[in-house]
Design an enzyme around this catalytic site. Structure first.
Site, PDB file in Angstrom:
ATOM      1  N   ASP A 199       0.895  -1.147   0.000  1.00  0.00           N
ATOM      2  CA  ASP A 199       0.000   0.000   0.000  1.00  0.00           C
ATOM      3  C   ASP A 199       0.936   1.199   0.000  1.00  0.00           C
ATOM      4  O   ASP A 199       1.570   1.485   1.012  1.00  0.00           O
ATOM      5  CB  ASP A 199      -0.883   0.007   1.249  1.00  0.00           C
ATOM      6  CG  ASP A 199      -1.896   1.128   1.181  1.00  0.00           C
ATOM      7  OD1 ASP A 199      -1.490   2.270   0.883  1.00  0.00           O
ATOM      8  OD2 ASP A 199      -3.090   0.878   1.401  1.00  0.00           O
ATOM      9  N   HIS A 200       1.047   1.883  -1.133  1.00  0.00           N
ATOM     10  CA  HIS A 200       2.142   2.848  -1.228  1.00  0.00           C
ATOM     11  C   HIS A 200       1.990   4.020  -0.250  1.00  0.00           C
ATOM     12  O   HIS A 200       2.955   4.709   0.044  1.00  0.00           O
ATOM     13  CB  HIS A 200       2.365   3.315  -2.685  1.00  0.00           C
ATOM     14  CG  HIS A 200       1.441   4.403  -3.134  1.00  0.00           C
ATOM     15  ND1 HIS A 200       0.172   4.163  -3.589  1.00  0.00           N
ATOM     16  CD2 HIS A 200       1.591   5.743  -3.209  1.00  0.00           C
ATOM     17  CE1 HIS A 200      -0.404   5.299  -3.924  1.00  0.00           C
ATOM     18  NE2 HIS A 200       0.440   6.285  -3.702  1.00  0.00           N
ATOM     19  N   HIS A 262      -5.687   2.826   1.065  1.00  0.00           N
ATOM     20  CA  HIS A 262      -4.949   3.981   1.580  1.00  0.00           C
ATOM     21  C   HIS A 262      -5.662   4.674   2.741  1.00  0.00           C
ATOM     22  O   HIS A 262      -5.058   5.012   3.749  1.00  0.00           O
ATOM     23  CB  HIS A 262      -4.728   5.025   0.476  1.00  0.00           C
ATOM     24  CG  HIS A 262      -4.148   4.473  -0.782  1.00  0.00           C
ATOM     25  ND1 HIS A 262      -3.287   3.410  -0.802  1.00  0.00           N
ATOM     26  CD2 HIS A 262      -4.290   4.848  -2.081  1.00  0.00           C
ATOM     27  CE1 HIS A 262      -2.928   3.149  -2.052  1.00  0.00           C
ATOM     28  NE2 HIS A 262      -3.530   4.007  -2.852  1.00  0.00           N
TER      29      HIS A 262
HETATM   30  C1  BG6 Z   1      -3.477   4.953  -6.399  1.00  0.00           C
HETATM   31  C2  BG6 Z   1      -4.814   5.031  -7.091  1.00  0.00           C
HETATM   32  O1  BG6 Z   1      -3.419   3.827  -5.568  1.00  0.00           O
HETATM   33  O2  BG6 Z   1      -3.304   6.118  -5.614  1.00  0.00           O
HETATM   34  C3  BG6 Z   1      -4.905   6.283  -7.928  1.00  0.00           C
HETATM   35  O3  BG6 Z   1      -4.995   3.890  -7.901  1.00  0.00           O
HETATM   36  C4  BG6 Z   1      -4.595   7.507  -7.106  1.00  0.00           C
HETATM   37  O4  BG6 Z   1      -6.200   6.410  -8.520  1.00  0.00           O
HETATM   38  C5  BG6 Z   1      -3.292   7.326  -6.353  1.00  0.00           C
HETATM   39  O5  BG6 Z   1      -4.511   8.611  -7.972  1.00  0.00           O
HETATM   40  C6  BG6 Z   1      -3.047   8.456  -5.392  1.00  0.00           C
HETATM   41  O6  BG6 Z   1      -1.757   8.344  -4.881  1.00  0.00           O
HETATM   42  P1  BG6 Z   1      -0.939   9.624  -4.467  1.00  0.00           P
HETATM   43  O7  BG6 Z   1       0.360   9.080  -3.954  1.00  0.00           O
HETATM   44  O8  BG6 Z   1      -0.793  10.467  -5.702  1.00  0.00           O
HETATM   45  O9  BG6 Z   1      -1.753  10.305  -3.419  1.00  0.00           O
END
Ligand code: BG6
Length: 510
Positions: A199-200, A262
């Site tokens: 989960d990044h 997230h």
């Molecule tokens: C991803 C989603 O996991 O997270 C995207 O699939 C989203 O739709 C993105 O735009 C948002 O990540 P960040 O790091 O730009 O907030």
């Protein structure tokens, strides 16, 4: 004589120390895909640039199109030059590319895994050592169980004397049953300790800072509960639309795309009890307890605690933009939400009765990810007669992006003869306090997977607990074809979201 600070005492290089990592061969399934191009390969380059990669490091890309190693190396070089957060040092990049290989084929073809085994063994033979193996599954989700099964059948799931780990990208299933099935298939072959579900958001510095903020400061713990906190609001707003991702997004929608993963991660870090140690299982045990304390809604309760919406045409980035239904490849009758808002409760001793509001959406007024914790109002205000009607309860804002930091709103007297009061802000900004650019989330996570630290990855029971909360909402929405609320692109979101709020609570402006 002038004294020179020893490197370890220099605050500007704190946290940049290199951790020893066993020699590793990293294989990326989906090595030419969008994520590999934009995030994974640039992250690996940036680790190389910093000298953080293991001293012996090899990379294998696996993808469908047929091409020789040299073509993949040339493409990877181009993507890295285009997407790296740092200006590329050609020497570092050329050195990295020396140990990059490519294997073409489909992920259900045993021949691909035979070729993979040969390539992995050749790296070991040539170096005269046995490399750890990390397999990164950055493919369409349907291939996750297929690849794991093939790894098992070829015996690539373990190797005497070294570690074998598998990183699995999101989405981890599109509902509870799929997540259960996927866990079952994966754990038939691998041990949970080998599985790293990404989960990044957990790799973001500012998300991890929430743990430091909560558990390394004595100031907040006494008020971090239902006695002092009135409500919590978690926002993950984006100004962008879905771009060319309709193929994925229209079958996913805002709830699956951002809430199930997230946003629930942000919630658990905010609400969890302090772990005894900052170790993978202890941190995840505490997070899972929070998820288990959130009652999953019944299908009938969903309309009262969840709102979905789609953006209509409007303005973004200074120009007119189309509505969701007019985006390329979106079916005209799609009911996929590009916005989702929820009201949840964590039913435990610390949080019972505190509403936790969440909202996320594409094409909102701006990109912002933040958590706002609003304290209860003071019990009695002596200043009302002096016209201080604007006194607001204290609000603590944890901003993940942009302008990463923490701010606390306080009431202060306006200079002058009257006792007039207005809100002011006490602010800490990451960028100015540390004068350094934070690494990309993927740099941290790839490194952790190579080091064998699963603290910032989602465990099997955690992903299932996340789905248990979201599953009824997904089902209720799928069973009710409409109407889906609307909001103008570039706006604050649908008016209907206000209907979730209780007790005079308010959404913050995006
Ligand atoms: C991803 C989603 O996991 O997270 C995207 O699939 C989203 O739709 C993105 O735009 C948002 O990540 P960040 O790091 O730009 O907030």
């Amino acid at each position: 004589m002038q004294s020179v600070a020893a490197p370890a005492e220099n605050p500007l290089i704190e946290g940049l120390e290199r951790l020893p990592v066993h020699p590793t061969t990293l294989t990326i399934f989906g090595g030419t895909g969008d994520l590999a191009q934009r995030k994974l390969l640039p992250a690996i380059y940036n680790l190389a640039h910093e000298g953080a990669l293991p001293e012996r490091f090899n990379l294998i890309g696996v993808s469908r199109s047929d091409k020789p190693h040299e073509d993949f190396q040339a493409e990877a070089t181009e993507w890295i030059e285009r997407f790296s957060r740092r200006k590329v040092d050609p020497k570092v990049l050329a050195k990295l590319m020396e140990n990059v290989r490519y294997i073409p084929g489909t992920f259900d073809d045993p021949g691909v895994f035979e070729a993979l085994e040969e390539t992995l063994d050749a790296f070991d033979r040539d170096a005269g050592i046995v490399f750890n193996r990390v397999f990164y599954l950055s493919t369409a989700p349907a291939y996750f169980p297929v690849i794991v099964k093939q790894l098992g059948e070829r015996g690539l799931d373990h190797r005497e004397g070294v570690d074998v780990r598998v990183v699995i990208e999101k989405p981890f299933g599109t509902n509870l049953q799929e997540a259960l099935d996927l866990n079952r298939d994966v754990l038939k072959v691998l041990d949970e300790s080998q599985v790293y579900r990404i989960d990044h958001y957990l790799g973001k510095e500012t998300v991890q800072n929430m743990l430091a903020f909560r558990f390394a400061n004595g100031l907040f713990e006494p008020i971090w509960n239902r006695n002092f906190i009135d409500y919590v609001e978690i926002t993950a707003a984006e100004d962008l639309g879905i771009g060319s991702r309709a193929g994925y997004y229209d079958s996913s929608g805002a709830l699956r795309d951002l809430v199930q993963n997230h946003m629930l991660q942000l919630l658990t870090l905010l609400c969890m009890e302090p772990p005894v140690h900052f170790s993978a299982d202890q941190v995840r045990d505490e997070k899972v307890k929070v998820l288990h304390a959130i009652p999953a809604p019944t299908l009938e309760q969903v309309p009262d605690m969840a709102v979905r919406a789609q953006y209509q045409a409007g303005h973004a980035e200074g120009q007119e933009v189309p509505g969701y239904l007019s985006e390329k490849d979106v079916p005209a009758d799609s009911i996929t939400p590009s916005f989702a808002a929820l009201r949840l409760e964590v039913d435990n001793w610390r949080w019972a009765g505190v509403p936790i509001y969440m909202r996320t959406g594409k094409r909102l007024a701006r990109k912002v990810t933040e958590i706002a914790v609003t304290l209860k109002p003071v019990p009695h205000l002596a200043f009302v007669q002096d016209g201080s009607t604007t006194i607001q309860p204290n609000q603590l804002i944890l901003t993940m992006q942009p302008n990463e930091g923490v701010s606390l709103s306080l009431a202060a007297k306006i200079p002058g003869t009257r006792m007039s009061i207005r809100p002011v802000k006490m602010e800490f900004l990451y960028g100015t306090a540390f004068m350094s650019e934070s690494p990309e989330a993927y740099e941290r996570l790839i490194m952790d997977a190579m080091r064998g630290d699963a603290t910032l990855f989602t465990r099997d029971d955690e992903v299932e607990a996340q789905w248990r909360i979201c599953d009824p909402i997904v089902r209720a929405w799928e069973q009710t074809p409409g109407p889906v609320a609307q909001y103008e692109a570039g706006s604050q979101g649908p008016e209907e979201a206000a209907g979730l709020l209780r007790g005079g609570h308010r959404w913050r402006a995006i």
